[in-house]
Design a protein around this motif. Structure first.
Motif, short mmCIF file in Angstrom:
data_model
loop_
_atom_site.label_atom_id
_atom_site.label_comp_id
_atom_site.label_asym_id
_atom_site.label_seq_id
_atom_site.Cartn_x
_atom_site.Cartn_y
_atom_site.Cartn_z
N TYR A 89 -1.88 27.94 -10.13
CA TYR A 89 -1.60 27.39 -8.80
C TYR A 89 -0.10 27.17 -8.65
O TYR A 89 0.55 26.70 -9.59
CB TYR A 89 -2.37 26.07 -8.63
CG TYR A 89 -2.36 25.53 -7.24
CD1 TYR A 89 -1.50 24.51 -6.88
CD2 TYR A 89 -3.22 26.05 -6.27
CE1 TYR A 89 -1.49 24.01 -5.60
CE2 TYR A 89 -3.22 25.56 -4.99
CZ TYR A 89 -2.35 24.53 -4.66
OH TYR A 89 -2.34 24.03 -3.38
N LEU A 139 -1.62 28.10 1.79
CA LEU A 139 -1.80 26.94 0.92
C LEU A 139 -2.17 25.75 1.78
O LEU A 139 -1.90 25.71 2.99
CB LEU A 139 -0.51 26.63 0.16
CG LEU A 139 -0.10 27.59 -0.94
CD1 LEU A 139 1.18 27.11 -1.60
CD2 LEU A 139 -1.20 27.72 -2.00
N PHE A 167 -8.33 23.17 -3.52
CA PHE A 167 -7.94 22.20 -4.55
C PHE A 167 -8.96 22.11 -5.68
O PHE A 167 -8.59 21.84 -6.82
CB PHE A 167 -7.77 20.80 -3.93
CG PHE A 167 -6.61 20.66 -2.99
CD1 PHE A 167 -6.45 19.49 -2.25
CD2 PHE A 167 -5.67 21.68 -2.83
CE1 PHE A 167 -5.37 19.35 -1.37
CE2 PHE A 167 -4.60 21.54 -1.96
CZ PHE A 167 -4.45 20.38 -1.23
N ASP A 202 5.07 27.02 -11.82
CA ASP A 202 6.18 26.22 -11.30
C ASP A 202 5.97 24.75 -11.60
O ASP A 202 5.64 23.96 -10.70
CB ASP A 202 6.32 26.46 -9.78
CG ASP A 202 7.56 25.81 -9.20
OD1 ASP A 202 7.75 25.89 -7.96
OD2 ASP A 202 8.35 25.20 -9.96
N SER A 205 7.88 22.04 -9.26
CA SER A 205 7.33 21.69 -7.95
C SER A 205 5.88 21.23 -8.04
O SER A 205 5.40 20.51 -7.17
CB SER A 205 7.38 22.89 -7.00
OG SER A 205 8.68 23.36 -6.90
N PHE A 206 5.19 21.70 -9.05
CA PHE A 206 3.78 21.35 -9.24
C PHE A 206 3.63 20.76 -10.63
O PHE A 206 3.09 21.39 -11.55
CB PHE A 206 2.89 22.58 -9.05
CG PHE A 206 2.95 23.14 -7.66
CD1 PHE A 206 3.98 24.00 -7.27
CD2 PHE A 206 2.00 22.79 -6.72
CE1 PHE A 206 4.05 24.48 -5.98
CE2 PHE A 206 2.07 23.28 -5.42
CZ PHE A 206 3.10 24.13 -5.06
N PRO A 207 4.13 19.55 -10.80
CA PRO A 207 4.16 18.98 -12.15
C PRO A 207 2.76 18.70 -12.67
O PRO A 207 1.82 18.43 -11.91
CB PRO A 207 4.95 17.68 -11.97
CG PRO A 207 4.83 17.33 -10.53
CD PRO A 207 4.67 18.62 -9.80
N ASP A 252 -3.01 19.18 -12.91
CA ASP A 252 -2.02 19.05 -11.84
C ASP A 252 -1.94 17.58 -11.44
O ASP A 252 -2.97 16.88 -11.42
CB ASP A 252 -2.43 19.89 -10.63
CG ASP A 252 -1.44 19.73 -9.48
OD1 ASP A 252 -1.68 18.83 -8.63
OD2 ASP A 252 -0.45 20.46 -9.44
N ILE A 255 -4.09 17.37 -7.81
CA ILE A 255 -5.37 18.00 -7.43
C ILE A 255 -6.05 18.64 -8.64
O ILE A 255 -5.43 18.81 -9.70
CB ILE A 255 -5.14 19.09 -6.36
CG1 ILE A 255 -4.23 20.21 -6.91
CG2 ILE A 255 -4.56 18.51 -5.09
CD1 ILE A 255 -4.05 21.36 -5.97
#
Lengths: 332, 195
Positions: A89, A139, A167, A202, A205-207, A252, A255
């Motif tokens: 994701y 998205l 999600f 990423d 941005s998507f920790p 994530d 989500i």
């Protein structure tokens, strides 16, 4: 090729030969007993998988080949098992499938993906074969995805459908390169570090957040720690000298669901003298009431059998006894 | 024109972004809880599909990763201003329908409305930081919708809360993109002028 269901009764005609013609049937090069024949017809009752093979029919006297067929015995497909997941994701997701039981004959799979009213193309992966992937075009959509998998073979077809939102299927791969190390001069600490799964595109941005679990090998109960960021953690309550098993999972931050547990790593906290662990040399751990930093005597072999004083449960190596005495003096 | 990135500006932006991310996370958690309460108390089916409702900003976006920082801020601002008006309307409808009988739901709605207002402020501050003019609000709100039946109101409310929950996730992602140090090009994912 002739496909028949397991359990079916199969009648094979020898081409255009009359019923009362003299013929010989073979399967995979072996003559078939005449008791299986009704005139020139070959009768196979309640066929099973072992009867798959190459069948030939020859005219009796001339041995001219009059008929041949490749019989494949199998079953129609049961409802396939379908799974969709996004481990990368927000790039996209993949779906993979399999049949709960084999059919023993070739199957073709067809997958359709609909997002709202829009048809999407799920590109088949070369490896593994039973998998395809889709790139997200949108998205943060509340519109659900509907995936239908149809499996077809010569004896029937079946299908299954999955409906989910963007999600719900997000599940990263487990963390990678998990390393656990003792901390010098700290008998109750273990330093654990890991890396984000390489499939997660990423992490900035998507920790991801992480869940760490650990226990000494000798106990069944896990300790858990949830970490909202960072890829390292120091365990500070390890039992001195005990070998630990440690695993990490990822999710994530906002989500989806937790990954599977990472590969387990083993580590033992630092002990004063680097010795091998042995189960025979268990020394009862003692602690001083006056300080919590007292190091319990390690369960390591630090003396020879000949230096043991006493016997049974209270056998104490005299060297270990000196160590214990020295510490006790220090902290009283 | 993008403001020169002085250290204090960068620090202020990072501070606003990280507080905004935390606020978005809290907002989402509260909206998800509110959704459960709302569905139960309104007698709705949680899995009911709700068609896109006029005036409810959709969080769904194509090519999200290609958006500039300014686009992100402007789209977020427009969305949360709309949610502010929609939630205020839902609160009013709640009070009309149920009076005091459903004070819990009213309080929960009011709490989320407060968070939406706070988040809107954050977005406006971020835009000010970039010396961007803040779009006026007059044209933002939807025109007053025709009077809906009670059931239609409930369904719209469900749509509003669902979309708000999606936006809260998107906003956190948007702010993380904004907080990234970006190269000074027009197509940077951070705050950069759109070409």
């Amino acid at each position: 090729v002739q496909y028949e269901r397991v359990g079916a009764d199969v009648t094979m005609k020898c081409g255009s030969m009359d019923w009362d013609a003299a013929v010989t049937w073979t399967v995979n090069g072996t003559d078939i007993d005449e008791s299986r024949l009704n005139g020139s017809y070959l009768i196979l009752k309640n066929v099973d998988l072992s009867q798959s093979g190459q069948y030939f029919c020859y005219e009796g006297s001339s041995w001219h080949l009059k008929y041949q067929t490749y019989l494949r015995v199998g079953t129609p497909p049961k409802e396939p098992v379908l799974m969709c997941r996004s481990n990368n994701y927000p790039k996209g997701f993949y779906c993979s499938w399999h049949l709960p039981t084999p059919t023993y004959i070739p199957n073709t799979f067809n997958i359709s993906v609909i997002h709202g009213t829009k048809d999407m193309v799920c590109e088949k992966d070369a490896v593994p074969k039973n998998r395809c992937h889709i790139r997200y075009l949108q998205l943060f959509s509340t519109v659900k995805y509907k995936v239908t998998l149809t499996v077809t073979n010569a004896l029937g077809k079946n299908f299954t459908t999955l409906t989910f939102d963007e999600f719900a299927i997000v599940k990263p791969d487990p963390p990678e390169s998990v390393v656990a190390k003792p901390v010098p001069n700290n008998p109750r600490r273990l330093e654990v570090s890991w890396q984000n799964p390489s499939s997660w595109p990423d992490p900035e941005s998507f920790p991801l957040k992480f869940f760490l679990r650990y226990r000494p090998l000798i106990l069944d109960q896990w300790q858990h720690v949830e970490l909202s960021d960072g890829t390292s953690h120091t365990i500070t309550d390890a039992y001195a000298g005990k070998e630990y098993i440690i695993q990490v999972a990822a999710k994530d931050s906002d989500i989806g669901t937790w990954s599977d547990w990472s590969v387990a790593v083993h580590a033992t906290p630092w002990t004063e003298e680097p010795k091998h662990l042995t189960t025979e040399a268990q020394i009862t751990e003692t602690t001083s009431a006056s300080t919590s930093s007292f190091m319990a005597p390690p369960t390591t072999k630090i003396c020879d059998k000949g230096a043991v004083v006493g016997s049974g449960a209270v056998a104490v190596c005299w060297t270990a006894g000196l160590v214990v005495a020295a510490y006790s003096v220090l902290f009283i | 024109m993008a403001a020169a990135d002085s250290p204090s500006t960068a620090l202020r932006r990072r501070d606003l972004c990280s507080r905004g991310i935390r606020l978005a996370g809290k907002m989402r958690a509260d909206v998800v809880d509110l959704l459960d309460v709302y569905v139960e108390q309104q007698g709705l089916d949680a899995s009911a599909s709700v068609a896109a409702v006029e005036g409810v900003p959709l969080a769904a976006v194509e090519r999200w990763d290609e958006q500039t920082g300014t686009q992100r801020l402007l789209e977020n601002l427009a969305a949360y201003r709309a949610f502010r008006a929609l939630l205020a309307q839902m609160l009013e409808e709640q009070r009309e329908q149920l009076g005091e009988a459903d004070a819990g739901l009213g309080r929960a709605l009011a709490a989320v409305l407060l968070q939406v207002s706070a988040f809107t402020y954050h977005l406006e501050e971020l835009l000010r930081l970039e010396s961007r003019g803040i779009p006026g609000e007059e044209g933002d709100g939807p025109p007053p919708p025709p009077r809906l039946s009670l059931f239609e109101q409930k369904l719209r409310g469900l749509g509003v809360l669902r979309e708000l929950a999606q936006w809260a996730v998107r906003s956190a992602r948007d702010l993380r993109q904004l907080a990234k140090p970006g190269p000074a090009t027009g197509t940077a994912p951070g705050l950069a002028e759109s070409p």
